[in-house]
Design a protein around this motif. Sequence first.
Motif, PDB file in Angstrom:
ATOM      1  N   LEU A 120       0.829  -1.202   0.000  1.00 23.50           N
ATOM      2  CA  LEU A 120       0.000   0.000   0.000  1.00 23.50           C
ATOM      3  C   LEU A 120       0.868   1.258   0.000  1.00 23.50           C
ATOM      4  O   LEU A 120       1.839   1.370   0.755  1.00 23.50           O
ATOM      5  CB  LEU A 120      -0.915   0.007   1.226  1.00 23.50           C
ATOM      6  CG  LEU A 120      -2.114   0.956   1.148  1.00 23.50           C
ATOM      7  CD1 LEU A 120      -3.110   0.447   0.117  1.00 23.50           C
ATOM      8  CD2 LEU A 120      -2.788   1.087   2.507  1.00 23.50           C
ATOM      9  N   VAL A 121       0.500   2.203  -0.843  1.00 25.79           N
ATOM     10  CA  VAL A 121       1.177   3.488  -0.946  1.00 25.79           C
ATOM     11  C   VAL A 121       0.123   4.586  -0.886  1.00 25.79           C
ATOM     12  O   VAL A 121      -0.885   4.535  -1.588  1.00 25.79           O
ATOM     13  CB  VAL A 121       1.974   3.609  -2.263  1.00 25.79           C
ATOM     14  CG1 VAL A 121       2.594   4.998  -2.400  1.00 25.79           C
ATOM     15  CG2 VAL A 121       3.051   2.529  -2.340  1.00 25.79           C
ATOM     16  N   VAL A 122       0.359   5.562  -0.010  1.00 24.29           N
ATOM     17  CA  VAL A 122      -0.512   6.741   0.064  1.00 24.29           C
ATOM     18  C   VAL A 122       0.374   7.977   0.000  1.00 24.29           C
ATOM     19  O   VAL A 122       1.253   8.163   0.847  1.00 24.29           O
ATOM     20  CB  VAL A 122      -1.354   6.770   1.356  1.00 24.29           C
ATOM     21  CG1 VAL A 122      -2.250   8.011   1.368  1.00 24.29           C
ATOM     22  CG2 VAL A 122      -2.192   5.503   1.485  1.00 24.29           C
ATOM     23  N   ALA A 152       4.305   4.043   2.707  1.00 27.49           N
ATOM     24  CA  ALA A 152       5.203   3.613   1.634  1.00 27.49           C
ATOM     25  C   ALA A 152       5.351   2.097   1.622  1.00 27.49           C
ATOM     26  O   ALA A 152       6.025   1.532   2.489  1.00 27.49           O
ATOM     27  CB  ALA A 152       6.570   4.277   1.787  1.00 27.49           C
ATOM     28  N   ASP A 153       4.695   1.443   0.677  1.00 24.93           N
ATOM     29  CA  ASP A 153       4.907   0.010   0.430  1.00 24.93           C
ATOM     30  C   ASP A 153       4.667  -0.833   1.686  1.00 24.93           C
ATOM     31  O   ASP A 153       5.513  -1.638   2.090  1.00 24.93           O
ATOM     32  CB  ASP A 153       6.312  -0.232  -0.104  1.00 24.93           C
ATOM     33  CG  ASP A 153       6.457  -1.609  -0.754  1.00 24.93           C
ATOM     34  OD1 ASP A 153       5.431  -2.159  -1.203  1.00 24.93           O
ATOM     35  OD2 ASP A 153       7.587  -2.126  -0.791  1.00 24.93           O
ATOM     36  N   VAL A 154       3.490  -0.656   2.296  1.00 24.73           N
ATOM     37  CA  VAL A 154       3.152  -1.383   3.519  1.00 24.73           C
ATOM     38  C   VAL A 154       2.316  -2.614   3.176  1.00 24.73           C
ATOM     39  O   VAL A 154       1.340  -2.527   2.435  1.00 24.73           O
ATOM     40  CB  VAL A 154       2.378  -0.481   4.501  1.00 24.73           C
ATOM     41  CG1 VAL A 154       1.776  -1.299   5.643  1.00 24.73           C
ATOM     42  CG2 VAL A 154       3.295   0.590   5.052  1.00 24.73           C
ATOM     43  N   ALA A 174      -6.972   4.594   4.731  1.00 22.37           N
ATOM     44  CA  ALA A 174      -6.812   3.994   3.409  1.00 22.37           C
ATOM     45  C   ALA A 174      -7.451   2.603   3.354  1.00 22.37           C
ATOM     46  O   ALA A 174      -7.969   2.193   2.311  1.00 22.37           O
ATOM     47  CB  ALA A 174      -5.331   3.901   3.043  1.00 22.37           C
ATOM     48  N   VAL A 175      -7.398   1.880   4.463  1.00 16.15           N
ATOM     49  CA  VAL A 175      -8.071   0.577   4.511  1.00 16.15           C
ATOM     50  C   VAL A 175      -9.563   0.742   4.262  1.00 16.15           C
ATOM     51  O   VAL A 175     -10.182  -0.028   3.518  1.00 16.15           O
ATOM     52  CB  VAL A 175      -7.819  -0.107   5.873  1.00 16.15           C
ATOM     53  CG1 VAL A 175      -8.749  -1.308   6.055  1.00 16.15           C
ATOM     54  CG2 VAL A 175      -6.368  -0.550   5.983  1.00 16.15           C
ATOM     55  N   LEU A 176     -10.166   1.780   4.869  1.00 14.59           N
ATOM     56  CA  LEU A 176     -11.594   2.032   4.708  1.00 14.59           C
ATOM     57  C   LEU A 176     -11.928   2.754   3.408  1.00 14.59           C
ATOM     58  O   LEU A 176     -13.094   3.027   3.133  1.00 14.59           O
ATOM     59  CB  LEU A 176     -12.103   2.860   5.886  1.00 14.59           C
ATOM     60  CG  LEU A 176     -12.085   2.178   7.250  1.00 14.59           C
ATOM     61  CD1 LEU A 176     -12.426   3.165   8.341  1.00 14.59           C
ATOM     62  CD2 LEU A 176     -13.031   0.998   7.278  1.00 14.59           C
ATOM     63  N   GLN A 177     -10.914   3.119   2.644  1.00 16.45           N
ATOM     64  CA  GLN A 177     -11.076   3.876   1.401  1.00 16.45           C
ATOM     65  C   GLN A 177     -11.626   5.271   1.652  1.00 16.45           C
ATOM     66  O   GLN A 177     -12.211   5.891   0.762  1.00 16.45           O
ATOM     67  CB  GLN A 177     -11.977   3.121   0.413  1.00 16.45           C
ATOM     68  CG  GLN A 177     -11.512   1.720   0.075  1.00 16.45           C
ATOM     69  CD  GLN A 177     -10.109   1.697  -0.519  1.00 16.45           C
ATOM     70  OE1 GLN A 177      -9.885   2.257  -1.587  1.00 16.45           O
ATOM     71  NE2 GLN A 177      -9.180   1.067   0.167  1.00 16.45           N
ATOM     72  N   ALA A 222      -1.337   3.510  -4.598  1.00 17.50           N
ATOM     73  CA  ALA A 222      -1.032   2.214  -5.207  1.00 17.50           C
ATOM     74  C   ALA A 222      -1.259   1.140  -4.161  1.00 17.50           C
ATOM     75  O   ALA A 222      -1.394   1.407  -2.969  1.00 17.50           O
ATOM     76  CB  ALA A 222       0.411   2.182  -5.713  1.00 17.50           C
ATOM     77  N   GLY A 223      -1.282  -0.115  -4.629  1.00 17.12           N
ATOM     78  CA  GLY A 223      -1.455  -1.241  -3.726  1.00 17.12           C
ATOM     79  C   GLY A 223      -2.895  -1.715  -3.642  1.00 17.12           C
ATOM     80  O   GLY A 223      -3.796  -1.186  -4.304  1.00 17.12           O
TER      81      GLY A 223
END
Length: 325
Positions: free
Chosen positions: A18-20, A33-35, A61-64, A70-71
Motif C-alpha cells: 500500500l502506498v498513500v 510507503a509500500d506497507v 486507506a483501509v476504509l477507502q 497504489a497497492g
Amino acid sequence: MADSTSRLNAPLLSVEQLVVEYPVSGRTLSAVADVSLTVGRGETLGLVGESGCGKSTLGRAVLQLRRPTAGKVVFDGADLTALDGEALRLMRRRLQLIFQDPIASLNPRRCIGDIVAEPLVITGITDRNERERRVRDVLAAVGLDPDVVWRRLPHEFSGGQCQRVCIARALILEPELVICDEPVSALDVSIRAQILNLLEEMKQRYGLTLLFIAHDLAVVKAVSDRIAVMYLGRLCEVGPTEAVFDRPAHPYTALLLEAIPVPDPTVMPATNIATGEPPSPLDPPSGCRFRTRCPRADRLCAEKVPILQATAGGQTVACHHPLTG
C-alpha cells in the motif's frame, strides 16, 4: 467444505504494498510507503509508532476514506480499491471506525439516540421500532442507559461516555472489522482501562476483528495479539506481542520500549534513546528511513531499503542489522 475451510483460515484483511501520497506545493509527501500486513479473523493487531508516522492514514486507506495511490486492500477476498459507488457503500457496512476524539466526532446538534441510529437510516432500515430496538440494545451493551441518554446532547457527557457512544455507533451495523484510531488517547488515564475493557468485551460479544492504532505501547500490549511497528510510513517490525516486547528485533522498536516511563524513582531513565526529530516525509532518507537516528546504521543502510524478513523469534523485521537473528 474445502472452500469454507480456506475462507476461515484466510486473513480477514490483507494490505498489499500500500502506498498513500499527497501532493504538497509541487512536491510529494509519502505518508504510507509500500506497507503489507494481514489481520486474521478475530485477531487484534496493534499498530504503533510516533505521531506522524502514517498510522491513521493507513487506517483510513483501509476504509477507502483516503484512496491509496497504489497497492491493494483485500477484505474477505474482495479488493476494496477496485470498488466504488454502491458496491463500496455496501461493503463499508462490514467495516467501521472509532475516531480518536470522541467529542469532536459526534454532531453537537443531534441527540444520542439519533446519532447511533443514523447508520441504520443510511442503510435503509425504515422500521422505526426496529431501529429503536437495535439502538437500545447496543447502548445497553456499551454500558449506557438508553432511557437516560436517548434525548441528551453530546456536550452533556464526559469524554469516556462520548467514546462509549462512538463505540455504539460503530457496532450498530454489526461489522466484522473495526479500526480503532487511538480511541483512548484523548481520555483521562482513569477512564482508559474502562474503555479498553469495553472494547475487549465487545470484541468477544460481536466476534470482532480489530486494527488498534496507538502510540502508547502499554495500551497496545494490553489489547493486542500481534504488534506492527511503523516509522515514517514504513513497517519496521511485526510479531506476536510478547515476542516484540521481550525480544525486539528492530532498533526502533527497542528504542520505543526503552522510552516507556517506569513509575519507580530508583530506576534510571534509558540512555540509548534516538536523538533528533524524525525526517520530513517530504524528503525521507535513502535506504532505511530510520538510519539517521539509528545507532547501528552503516553505509548499507543508506544504500538499500530493508525488506521484512522472518527472524527466529517469530517476528518479521525490516533491518539490515537486526537485534535478534
